[in-house]
Design an enzyme around this catalytic site. Structure first.
Site, PDB file in Angstrom:
ATOM      1  N   SER A 165     -31.193  -9.841   0.635  1.00 26.21           N
ATOM      2  CA  SER A 165     -32.087 -10.790   1.289  1.00 26.21           C
ATOM      3  C   SER A 165     -33.485 -10.604   0.727  1.00 26.21           C
ATOM      4  O   SER A 165     -33.886  -9.485   0.397  1.00 26.21           O
ATOM      5  CB  SER A 165     -32.083 -10.534   2.795  1.00 26.21           C
ATOM      6  OG  SER A 165     -33.293 -10.977   3.380  1.00 26.21           O
ATOM      7  N   LYS A 176     -30.226  -5.735   3.974  1.00 28.29           N
ATOM      8  CA  LYS A 176     -29.097  -6.661   3.939  1.00 28.29           C
ATOM      9  C   LYS A 176     -28.239  -6.567   2.678  1.00 28.29           C
ATOM     10  O   LYS A 176     -28.737  -6.403   1.580  1.00 28.29           O
ATOM     11  CB  LYS A 176     -29.613  -8.096   4.049  1.00 28.29           C
ATOM     12  CG  LYS A 176     -30.232  -8.400   5.395  1.00 28.29           C
ATOM     13  CD  LYS A 176     -29.198  -8.717   6.438  1.00 28.29           C
ATOM     14  CE  LYS A 176     -28.871 -10.192   6.363  1.00 28.29           C
ATOM     15  NZ  LYS A 176     -27.838 -10.538   7.330  1.00 28.29           N
ATOM     16  N   GLU A 203     -19.072 -16.582   0.870  1.00 26.54           N
ATOM     17  CA  GLU A 203     -19.610 -17.737   1.605  1.00 26.54           C
ATOM     18  C   GLU A 203     -19.615 -18.981   0.714  1.00 26.54           C
ATOM     19  O   GLU A 203     -19.343 -20.094   1.162  1.00 26.54           O
ATOM     20  CB  GLU A 203     -21.023 -17.437   2.104  1.00 26.54           C
ATOM     21  CG  GLU A 203     -21.062 -16.368   3.180  1.00 26.54           C
ATOM     22  CD  GLU A 203     -22.472 -15.903   3.449  1.00 26.54           C
ATOM     23  OE1 GLU A 203     -23.176 -16.559   4.220  1.00 26.54           O
ATOM     24  OE2 GLU A 203     -22.879 -14.876   2.870  1.00 26.54           O
ATOM     25  N   HIS A 233      -5.570 -16.074  17.843  1.00 27.25           N
ATOM     26  CA  HIS A 233      -6.722 -16.552  18.623  1.00 27.25           C
ATOM     27  C   HIS A 233      -7.929 -15.636  18.428  1.00 27.25           C
ATOM     28  O   HIS A 233      -8.796 -15.562  19.285  1.00 27.25           O
ATOM     29  CB  HIS A 233      -6.404 -16.661  20.117  1.00 27.25           C
ATOM     30  CG  HIS A 233      -5.082 -17.302  20.402  1.00 27.25           C
ATOM     31  ND1 HIS A 233      -4.958 -18.659  20.621  1.00 27.25           N
ATOM     32  CD2 HIS A 233      -3.833 -16.781  20.451  1.00 27.25           C
ATOM     33  CE1 HIS A 233      -3.665 -18.937  20.834  1.00 27.25           C
ATOM     34  NE2 HIS A 233      -2.964 -17.815  20.722  1.00 27.25           N
TER      35      HIS A 233
END
Ligand code: ARG
Length: 463
Positions: free
Chosen positions: A282, A288, A295, A161
């Site tokens: 970025s 970043k 992804e 969970h």
């Protein structure tokens, strides 16, 4: 009406195809990649035709030589793909006939494009499994096993969970993925077993009156036998759907791994560090470092799922037997194959270039009462029924939480207030490092079990 070139099937038509029809029905723009399989099928077919006396040995030889010359041209980038040809089968046959003349016109004896394309697709899918997907899966497993070996004893929190559950070793965590990819390997191998039967010789759907030898063709092409029923053989695409289903599950596994590491690479977790070479920056925020590769692995899974649902949709309403709808099967097959292949390839590299932050992992196991379950099991060892032990430990956890302490920080008398069976040996059970060492069930997440599993996987994935 726009006039176009004559087709091989033109004789019964009084009008040539409209330019829109021509470009609408063509598949050469995407099925040209079947050329090696189309040629292999034609060579085997021609040899068989000669063996049974339907064409001469000299014709078969001319066909083989002609196809070999075309192959050389294609590989050299010299072959002119004639856009007026409808599909790969017409394009190759037309080029062959242009090159060798009459023997080329005999090649299509006892053959239809319906059994021809069914053959090409089976050969393509078989190679996709044997030469691409399975080796890539094994390579990914090897990368995971190497990482599991490196971090086999590193203690980390597990989650159910997405809440801290019990301490585990990073080795055990990584090997869980190896299991998933093993089932993928089995599914692809299983699909391959069922697809490895030769549809050629089924003609358009009913077979032929000519004395062909289907078994000979099947043997030449490495099949385990021939498809039993000519109607099914020409219209069955289950093998593609099965490939796509296996691909979809495999892609889902890749997506789960990607998702884990996207989370783990965040500052909040900081469990893993992915090499710069597999991240991007970025354009606006200079600090970043984004896990874009992972992804995109997660994102590209959409294409594979789309291919599976597309294929199921394509085939669900088809009347028996071949229908032109089936031409679209290649779009799904190629898209899923290309996507899965690219994802598997890059994932193995990401795994090889991802470091686990061992100190941080260990630190994350220090808080959150990950040793509560083992304390209950300690009590079971002292004769306390498990349900009662669970309650005692629940009480101890609640008390420790109020004091902002961990179980290992509680003095013995506080333990004994809740349960007098607890003795000073309890401290040898508390704390994550103690817990993982004590896991003893087969397949458990402790270092001894992981060492055994690593030995198994090294053998299983040895090339
Ligand atoms: N391009 C077609 C396909 O991929 C080949 C078979 C066409 N057969 C036919 N009778 N029109 O399905």
């Amino acid at each position: 009406m726009a006039k176009t070139r004559q087709k091989s099937w033109q004789a019964r038509f009084s009008q040539s195809a409209h330019a829109l029809t021509e470009s609408f029905v063509e598949s050469l723009s995407f099925d040209h990649r079947l050329w090696p399989y189309d040629m292999a099928g034609s060579v085997a077919h021609a040899e068989m035709l000669a063996e049974v006396g339907l064409i001469s040995k000299a014709d078969a030889k001319a066909i083989r030589k002609g196809l070999e010359a075309i192959e050389v041209d294609i590989r050299a980038g010299r072959f002119r793909w004639d856009p007026s040809q409808e599909d790969i089968h017409m394009a190759i046959e037309a080029a062959l006939t242009k090159r060798i003349g009459e023997p080329g016109q005999r090649l299509h004896t006892a053959r239809s494009r319906n059994d021809q394309v069914a053959l090409d697709l089976r050969l393509y899918t078989r190679d996709a499994i044997d030469l691409d997907v399975l080796p890539l899966l094994v390579d990914l497993q090897r990368a995971l096993v190497a990482s599991a070996e490196r971090y086999q004893a590193a203690v980390m929190p597990s989650y159910t969970h997405l809440q801290r559950a019990q301490p585990i070793t990073a080795g055990a965590y990584l090997l869980a993925y190896v299991e998933q990819f093993e089932r993928d390997r089995e599914r692809f191998a299983d699909a391959r077993r069922r697809m490895n039967f030769c549809p050629l010789g089924s003609g358009a759907l009913a077979g032929t009156t000519l004395p062909i030898d289907r078994q000979a063709v099947a043997r030449k092409l490495g099949f385990d036998g021939v498809c039993r029923n000519s109607i099914d053989a020409t219209s069955d695409r289950d093998f593609i759907t099965e490939f796509l289903a296996a691909a979809a599950m495999c892609a889902g596994h890749l997506s789960r791994l990607a998702e884990d590491w996207i989370l783990y690479a965040s500052q909040e977790f900081a469990f893993v560090s992915i090499a710069d070479a597999f991240c991007t920056g970025s354009s606006m925020m200079p600090q970043k470092k984004n896990p874009d590769v992972l992804e995109l692995v997660r994102g590209k899974v959409g294409r594979v799922y789309a291919a599976l649902t597309g294929m199921l949709t394509l085939t669900k309403g088809l009347p028996q037997a071949y229908n032109r709808d089936l031409q679209e099967d290649k779009v799904f097959l190629f898209s899923a194959h290309d996507t899965l292949s690219a994802c598997l390839r890059i994932m193995a590299e990401v795994v090889r270039h991802t470091a686990f932050n061992v100190d941080r992992l260990c630190e994350a196991t220090c808080r959150g009462f990950l040793d509560a379950t083992v304390l209950a099991e300690y009590l079971v060892g002292k004769g306390v029924p498990f349900r009662l032990a669970h309650q005692y430990v629940g009480r101890l956890v609640a008390g420790a939480e109020k004091q902002n302490r961990e179980l290992a920080d509680l003095p013995l008398d506080e333990f004994r207030v809740v349960c007098d069976r607890i003795g000073p040996d309890v401290y040898g059970y508390l704390g994550s490092a103690n817990v993982v060492k004590r896991y003893r069930s087969e397949g458990s997440a402790g270092p001894a079990s992981v060492a055994r599993q690593i030995r198994f996987w090294k053998k299983r994935t040895a090339g």
